[in-house]
Structure formats: structure tokens, C-alpha cells
Design a protein around this motif. Structure first.
Motif, PDB file in Angstrom:
ATOM      1  N   GLY A 350       0.830  -1.196   0.000  1.00 52.30           N
ATOM      2  CA  GLY A 350       0.000   0.000   0.000  1.00 52.30           C
ATOM      3  C   GLY A 350       0.862   1.242   0.000  1.00 52.30           C
ATOM      4  N   THR A 351       0.214   2.396   0.057  1.00 47.44           N
ATOM      5  CA  THR A 351       0.932   3.681   0.080  1.00 47.44           C
ATOM      6  C   THR A 351       0.532   4.421   1.352  1.00 47.44           C
ATOM      7  OG1 THR A 351      -0.813   4.701  -1.243  1.00 47.44           O
ATOM      8  CG2 THR A 351       1.090   3.830  -2.426  1.00 47.44           C
ATOM      9  N   PRO A 352       1.130   4.078   2.487  1.00 44.78           N
ATOM     10  CA  PRO A 352       0.714   4.660   3.771  1.00 44.78           C
ATOM     11  C   PRO A 352       1.031   6.145   3.865  1.00 44.78           C
ATOM     12  CG  PRO A 352       2.740   3.408   4.049  1.00 44.78           C
ATOM     13  CD  PRO A 352       2.275   3.156   2.649  1.00 44.78           C
ATOM     14  N   ILE A 353       0.295   6.842   4.727  1.00 43.46           N
ATOM     15  CA  ILE A 353       0.488   8.268   4.965  1.00 43.46           C
ATOM     16  C   ILE A 353       1.443   8.450   6.138  1.00 43.46           C
ATOM     17  CG2 ILE A 353      -0.642  10.442   5.588  1.00 43.46           C
ATOM     18  CD1 ILE A 353      -3.160   9.392   4.248  1.00 43.46           C
ATOM     19  N   ILE A 354       2.414   9.336   5.983  1.00 37.15           N
ATOM     20  CA  ILE A 354       3.455   9.559   6.986  1.00 37.15           C
ATOM     21  C   ILE A 354       2.840  10.086   8.279  1.00 37.15           C
ATOM     22  CG2 ILE A 354       5.524  10.919   7.526  1.00 37.15           C
ATOM     23  CD1 ILE A 354       6.081  10.931   4.470  1.00 37.15           C
ATOM     24  N   ASN A 355       3.327   9.563   9.399  1.00 32.23           N
ATOM     25  CA  ASN A 355       2.891   9.986  10.726  1.00 32.23           C
ATOM     26  C   ASN A 355       3.730  11.193  11.152  1.00 32.23           C
ATOM     27  OD1 ASN A 355       1.688  10.013  13.251  1.00 32.23           O
ATOM     28  ND2 ASN A 355       2.949   8.360  14.071  1.00 32.23           N
ATOM     29  N   GLN A 356       3.162  12.385  11.055  1.00 35.29           N
ATOM     30  CA  GLN A 356       3.903  13.620  11.358  1.00 35.29           C
ATOM     31  C   GLN A 356       4.324  13.668  12.827  1.00 35.29           C
ATOM     32  OE1 GLN A 356       4.858  15.841   9.099  1.00 35.29           O
ATOM     33  NE2 GLN A 356       3.855  14.674   7.474  1.00 35.29           N
ATOM     34  N   PRO A 357       5.495  14.238  13.135  1.00 26.10           N
ATOM     35  CA  PRO A 357       6.427  14.935  12.247  1.00 26.10           C
ATOM     36  C   PRO A 357       7.535  14.040  11.703  1.00 26.10           C
ATOM     37  CG  PRO A 357       7.111  15.288  14.493  1.00 26.10           C
ATOM     38  CD  PRO A 357       5.914  14.389  14.566  1.00 26.10           C
ATOM     39  N   GLU A 358       7.268  12.726  11.596  1.00 28.08           N
ATOM     40  CA  GLU A 358       8.257  11.820  11.036  1.00 28.08           C
ATOM     41  C   GLU A 358       8.392  12.055   9.531  1.00 28.08           C
ATOM     42  OE1 GLU A 358       6.891   7.937  12.241  1.00 28.08           O
ATOM     43  OE2 GLU A 358       6.662   8.577  14.314  1.00 28.08           O
ATOM     44  N   VAL A 359       9.381  11.397   8.913  1.00 31.53           N
ATOM     45  CA  VAL A 359       9.617  11.623   7.487  1.00 31.53           C
ATOM     46  C   VAL A 359       9.455  10.355   6.663  1.00 31.53           C
ATOM     47  CG1 VAL A 359      11.122  13.608   7.855  1.00 31.53           C
ATOM     48  CG2 VAL A 359      12.117  11.310   7.793  1.00 31.53           C
ATOM     49  N   ALA A 360       9.089   9.242   7.307  1.00 26.85           N
ATOM     50  CA  ALA A 360       8.920   8.002   6.552  1.00 26.85           C
ATOM     51  C   ALA A 360       8.070   7.014   7.346  1.00 26.85           C
ATOM     52  CB  ALA A 360      10.275   7.372   6.227  1.00 26.85           C
ATOM     53  N   ILE A 361       7.411   6.109   6.613  1.00 24.85           N
ATOM     54  CA  ILE A 361       6.624   5.036   7.216  1.00 24.85           C
ATOM     55  C   ILE A 361       6.749   3.812   6.314  1.00 24.85           C
ATOM     56  CG2 ILE A 361       4.536   5.905   6.082  1.00 24.85           C
ATOM     57  CD1 ILE A 361       2.907   4.743   8.391  1.00 24.85           C
ATOM     58  N   LEU A 362       6.935   2.636   6.931  1.00 27.13           N
ATOM     59  CA  LEU A 362       7.133   1.395   6.172  1.00 27.13           C
ATOM     60  C   LEU A 362       5.914   0.500   6.327  1.00 27.13           C
ATOM     61  CD1 LEU A 362       9.109  -0.410   4.502  1.00 27.13           C
ATOM     62  CD2 LEU A 362       9.803  -1.422   6.692  1.00 27.13           C
ATOM     63  N   ALA A 363       5.348   0.052   5.187  1.00 29.02           N
ATOM     64  CA  ALA A 363       4.206  -0.862   5.201  1.00 29.02           C
ATOM     65  C   ALA A 363       4.680  -2.275   4.891  1.00 29.02           C
ATOM     66  CB  ALA A 363       3.160  -0.421   4.181  1.00 29.02           C
ATOM     67  N   LEU A 364       4.199  -3.227   5.698  1.00 23.50           N
ATOM     68  CA  LEU A 364       4.539  -4.642   5.515  1.00 23.50           C
ATOM     69  C   LEU A 364       3.384  -5.335   4.809  1.00 23.50           C
ATOM     70  CD1 LEU A 364       5.851  -5.335   9.147  1.00 23.50           C
ATOM     71  CD2 LEU A 364       7.097  -4.352   7.209  1.00 23.50           C
ATOM     72  N   GLY A 365       3.681  -5.982   3.689  1.00 22.83           N
ATOM     73  CA  GLY A 365       2.651  -6.696   2.944  1.00 22.83           C
ATOM     74  C   GLY A 365       2.475  -8.126   3.431  1.00 22.83           C
ATOM     75  N   ASN A 366       1.491  -8.806   2.869  1.00 23.20           N
ATOM     76  CA  ASN A 366       1.203 -10.193   3.235  1.00 23.20           C
ATOM     77  C   ASN A 366       2.315 -11.126   2.749  1.00 23.20           C
ATOM     78  OD1 ASN A 366      -0.473 -12.292   4.278  1.00 23.20           O
ATOM     79  ND2 ASN A 366      -1.025 -12.824   2.173  1.00 23.20           N
ATOM     80  N   ILE A 367       2.669 -12.106   3.577  1.00 23.45           N
ATOM     81  CA  ILE A 367       3.659 -13.119   3.187  1.00 23.45           C
ATOM     82  C   ILE A 367       2.928 -14.222   2.440  1.00 23.45           C
ATOM     83  CG2 ILE A 367       5.318 -14.812   4.016  1.00 23.45           C
ATOM     84  CD1 ILE A 367       5.839 -13.011   6.410  1.00 23.45           C
ATOM     85  N   GLU A 368       3.340 -14.461   1.194  1.00 25.75           N
ATOM     86  CA  GLU A 368       2.670 -15.442   0.346  1.00 25.75           C
ATOM     87  C   GLU A 368       3.660 -16.462  -0.211  1.00 25.75           C
ATOM     88  OE1 GLU A 368      -1.246 -13.507  -1.542  1.00 25.75           O
ATOM     89  OE2 GLU A 368       0.572 -13.132  -2.679  1.00 25.75           O
ATOM     90  N   LYS A 369       3.162 -17.680  -0.407  1.00 24.19           N
ATOM     91  CA  LYS A 369       3.948 -18.703  -1.111  1.00 24.19           C
ATOM     92  C   LYS A 369       3.769 -18.489  -2.612  1.00 24.19           C
ATOM     93  CE  LYS A 369       3.657 -22.420   2.332  1.00 24.19           C
ATOM     94  NZ  LYS A 369       3.204 -23.821   2.569  1.00 24.19           N
ATOM     95  N   VAL A 370       4.888 -18.306  -3.310  1.00 26.47           N
ATOM     96  CA  VAL A 370       4.826 -18.050  -4.755  1.00 26.47           C
ATOM     97  C   VAL A 370       5.908 -18.858  -5.466  1.00 26.47           C
ATOM     98  CG1 VAL A 370       3.894 -15.732  -4.460  1.00 26.47           C
ATOM     99  CG2 VAL A 370       6.368 -16.064  -4.551  1.00 26.47           C
ATOM    100  N   PRO A 371       5.685 -19.213  -6.724  1.00 27.13           N
ATOM    101  CA  PRO A 371       6.755 -19.853  -7.508  1.00 27.13           C
ATOM    102  C   PRO A 371       7.809 -18.818  -7.860  1.00 27.13           C
ATOM    103  CG  PRO A 371       4.819 -19.476  -8.873  1.00 27.13           C
ATOM    104  CD  PRO A 371       4.426 -19.112  -7.469  1.00 27.13           C
ATOM    105  N   ALA A 372       9.075 -19.199  -7.742  1.00 22.72           N
ATOM    106  CA  ALA A 372      10.148 -18.243  -7.991  1.00 22.72           C
ATOM    107  C   ALA A 372      11.351 -18.960  -8.589  1.00 22.72           C
ATOM    108  CB  ALA A 372      10.549 -17.544  -6.695  1.00 22.72           C
TER     109      ALA A 372
END
Length: 423
Positions: A350-372
Motif C-alpha cells: 500500500g501507500t501509507p500516509i506519513i505519521n507527522q512529524p516523522e519523514v517516513a513510514i514502512l508498510a509490511l505486505g502479506n507473506i505469500e507462497k509463490v513460484p520463484a
């Protein structure tokens, strides 16, 4: 008589005001220590305020639904056993705060959180502050005094310095700008109106303010967390038996992000005027929602001083408090970086909104089993791997794509090789 003055509590670096949602006492009421006085709603939490003393409520200065700044006088309490004819002695306390209000470094004058914020925002030094005559009790400097000082600087600045003083104009002409949310177009439709609660109203305002403050950019990467998934499955039973806690994926990312912030400290900063404040503490907040859709951001303090076991215990304790409705204001303030877990509901990224007055926020996505594709000594093969997306929203005013990319790469490298010995 001895009087305790109940003040609006210190609400944290990014929250300098709150709304009085409910007053639980009346003037003339006799109270004992820990009796509830009122409820305060902020962008972070609805908090009940207990009385730190026993006595009689003599004066209430606030009203319900009133928005007030930290340090504002809320009510007076005459201490238990004190007679009216004794010499008056006024004592002050900011309730619901675990920290005593401390003066600004190298000055003995009391400075409220709002005054400190204005000093940082408009570049007022301690030397400049000595020129400001306080109009508050005991000569304390108040918001109006700062505005008057800025206005005088505007008047006396010579032509060569006029451009510097221009930065004060907006606050003098409009000292409390608010981001206005336009009213929706009125139309006729079948449906029921749902009233927004105080917490949701404040969250909505903060999100709009953040978007209008920071230049949001989001960078997305993918990480192979197969080794982490296997390590956690193998290690957690022994960790739980020895330390009475389970290591969550969230706790691991708190530890990994802490290491990355130490390598790239600009991600652990705030913008103050035209300067960048590189913060020494690493306090990582994480978004946590309740079944009632209330959103909280508890903060793990001093992450760089904890190992994965210590972080896991702190995270679990904070989550339990969110679920039980016992999270305090002090446990949601002081954050320097935030994590949010989109994977909780199978979100890829996703594209999370920064928690002021911080300058960055990290979103963790779902862990999925995929062919690689897996590189081996015998050539490339197709295998099943655990993968997830990491999306970093950052303030492009000071963090460009290269720095964001390096920060994310540091996290990916650390997470893909994660294998600490905790047994």
C-alpha cells in the motif's frame, strides 16, 4: 490554602492539543486520589484523566468539546484538610503524563510544549527568548508573547533582513491555520448517516494535514523471507518456553528497521523550519487497530538498546494494552519512525500516509507462497518461496529515491539472512 492546578497533559512531539470530550466532576465536588476528572481525545487515544490529589474541586476552566493546547489550565483543586484562611500556595501538575515538564536546555524559565514547538519552528534561540517578556503567571512565556515578539522583529528588520522576517508573516496573520475539509455535495440517496467519533475526526484531520505537509513518494520492493519463516517456525517453541513470549514478524521488522535507521539516520529525522533534526533516539511506532475500528500507534521506545527478545516483549505488552483499552498517552508519543502491517488483512502492499512529524513510514505486505526462480550451482530452477512486498512512503523534501532505495535494500538484505541465536 494550597491549590493544585490541573493542566492539559503533555501530549507528545506531534500532538500539542486535545479535545475535552467529557468532564466527570463539578465545582464543589469532594474527590479522592485517582478519582476520574475528565476524558481527553487526541489524534492518538481517548484518555481518562485521574486526580493526583485528594481535595475539593474549586474551579473548572474548561468545557466539553473544547480544543485546548498542552499546558492549558483545566481546573483547581483545594487540597484535602486545607483551610481557606491559610496562605495560598499554588502547585501545578500535568496529569496523565509520565514525564515532568522540563525547562528548555540551559534556561531556568518554564517553557510549555507549544512554546518550545514555536521556538523550533521559527528559529528563536534561547538568547532571543531572554528578550521576550512573559505575560503568564510568574512571567511565563505564552503563545501570544511569541507572536508579539515575531511581530516586533517584522517591524524592526532592516531591508537586507526583510526576506528572513517574511517567514513570520503567516503565523502573525493567521496563528492557528487549520486544514479545512470541504463539505460534501448534498444529494438525495437512500441510506443512514453514521456520526464520526472524536478519535476518527482527529485522525481524519491529521491525515489531511500530513498530505498537505509532506511531499509523499512511495517506493516498493520485494523480499524473500523463506529463511525467516522457517527460522521462526523452528525457534519460537523454544523461545516461548524459555522467555514466555513469541517472536512475531512485526517484532523482527522492528529490530531490522532499527539497524537500517542507524545506517541511514536521515530516515529517523524531522523537518523543523528549513533545518533537519537528526534524532538520537530510535522509537518505532506500529499501527494497531481494535475490533471497534479504532486506530492506535503504540511506540517501542529505545529500540537500539533491545535485542529481539526485549522487542518482542515490549510489542506484546503494547498490543495487550491496545486490546484492553489501557494504552496511555505516554505510550503513543515520542515516535521517530512508524510501521504499518497491510498484510494483516492479506494486503500485498500500500501507500501509507506519513505519521507527522516523522519523514517516513514502512508498510509490511502479506507473506505469500509463490513460484520463484532459484539460482543453484546446477543452474536456475523453479521453487516455492515465501515472499512479501515492503512499501516505504517517504518525504521527498529531504529523502530522495536513492536514499529510500538504499534504506529498503538494507532491510531486505538483513531480513533475507535473518538467523540470530536466541536460545
Amino acid at each position: 490554602m494550597s491549590i493544585y492546578q490541573i493542566l492539559m497533559p503533555k501530549l507528545g512531539e506531534s500532538v500539542v492539543e486535545g479535545t475535552i470530550s467529557k468532564i466527570m466532576v463539578s465545582e464543589g465536588d469532594t474527590i479522592v486520589e485517582d478519582d476520574l476528572l475528565l476524558e481527553i481525545t487526541t489524534a492518538k487515544v481517548d484518555s481518562e484523566v485521574p486526580s493526583p490529589v485528594a481535595g475539593t474541586v474549586t474551579k473548572i476552566y474548561c468545557e466539553e468539546d473544547q480544543l485546548l493546547s498542552a499546558g492549558t489550565l483545566l481546573m483547581d483543586i483545594r487540597l484535602e484538610g486545607e483551610e481557606d484562611d491559610e496562605q495560598e500556595e499554588v502547585q501545578e501538575t500535568e496529569v496523565a503524563s509520565t514525564e515532568q515538564e522540563r525547562p528548555q536546555d540551559q534556561t531556568k524559565r518554564f517553557l510549555s510544549p507549544l512554546v518550545k514547538k514555536m521556538m523550533n519552528e521559527y528559529g528563536i534561540s534561547l538568547r532571543d527568548l531572554e528578550k521576550v517578556q512573559g505575560s503568564g503567571v510568574g512571567g511565563r512565556v505564552q503563545k501570544a508573547d511569541i507572536l508579539n515578539y515575531l511581530a516586533k522583529q517584522e517591524e524592526v528588520a532592516p531591508p537586507t533582513q526583510k526576506s528572513h522576517s517574511e517567514s513570520f508573516k503567516s503565523v502573525i496573520e493567521n496563528p492557528s491555520p487549520k486544514v479545512q475539509t470541504p463539505e460534501p455535495e448534498v444529494f438525495t440517496a437512500n441510506g443512514d448517516y453514521l456520526e464520526m467519533g472524536n478519535t476518527r475526526k482527529v485522525i481524519a484531520q491529521r491525515m489531511v494535514e500530513s498530505l498537505s505537509t509532506s511531499a509523499h513518494v512511495t517506493t516498493v520492493v520485494q523480499a524473500d523471507v523463506t529463511s525467516l519463516v522457517q527460522w521462526r517456525k523452528k525457534t519460537n517453541p523454544q523461545v516461548k518456553e524459555k522467555h514466555q513470549v513469541s517472536i512475531s514478524f512485526l517484532s523482527v521488522f522492528v529490530e531490522v528497521v532499527t539497524k537500517a535507521l542507524k545506517r541511514y539516520p536521515k530516515l529517523n529525522s524531522s523537518i523543523v523550519g528549513d533545518r533537519v533534526l537528526l534524532k538520537k533516539d530510535i522509537n518505532i511506532g506500529f499501527a494497531a487497530a481494535t475490533e471497534q475500528d479504532d486506530l492506535f500507534v503504540p511506540v517501542v521506545k529505545d529500540c537500539d538498546e533491545l535485542n529481539i527478545i526485549g522487542i518482542s516483549k515490549r510489542v506484546q505488552k503494547l498490543i495487550d494494552k491496545v486490546r484492553d483499552g489501557k494504552l496511555g498517552i505516554d505510550e503513543m508519543t515520542g515516535g521517530t519512525f512508524t510501521l504499518t502491517n497491510f498484510g494483516s488483512f492479506k494486503g500485498l502492499f500500500g501507500t501509507p500516509i506519513i505519521n507527522q512529524p516523522e519523514v517516513a513510514i514502512l508498510a509490511l505486505g502479506n507473506i505469500e507462497k509463490v513460484p520463484a526462480v532459484i539460482e543453484t550451482e546446477l543452474g536456475d530452477v523453479i521453487g516455492i518461496r515465501h515472499k512479501m512486498y515492503l512499501s516505504l512512503s517517504h518525504d521527498h523534501r529531504i529523502i530522495d529515491g536513492m536514499l529510500a532505495g538504499k534504506f529498503l535494500q538494507a532491510i531486505v538484505e538483513e531480513i533475507e539472512s535473518y538467523n540470530p541465536n536466541v536460545i
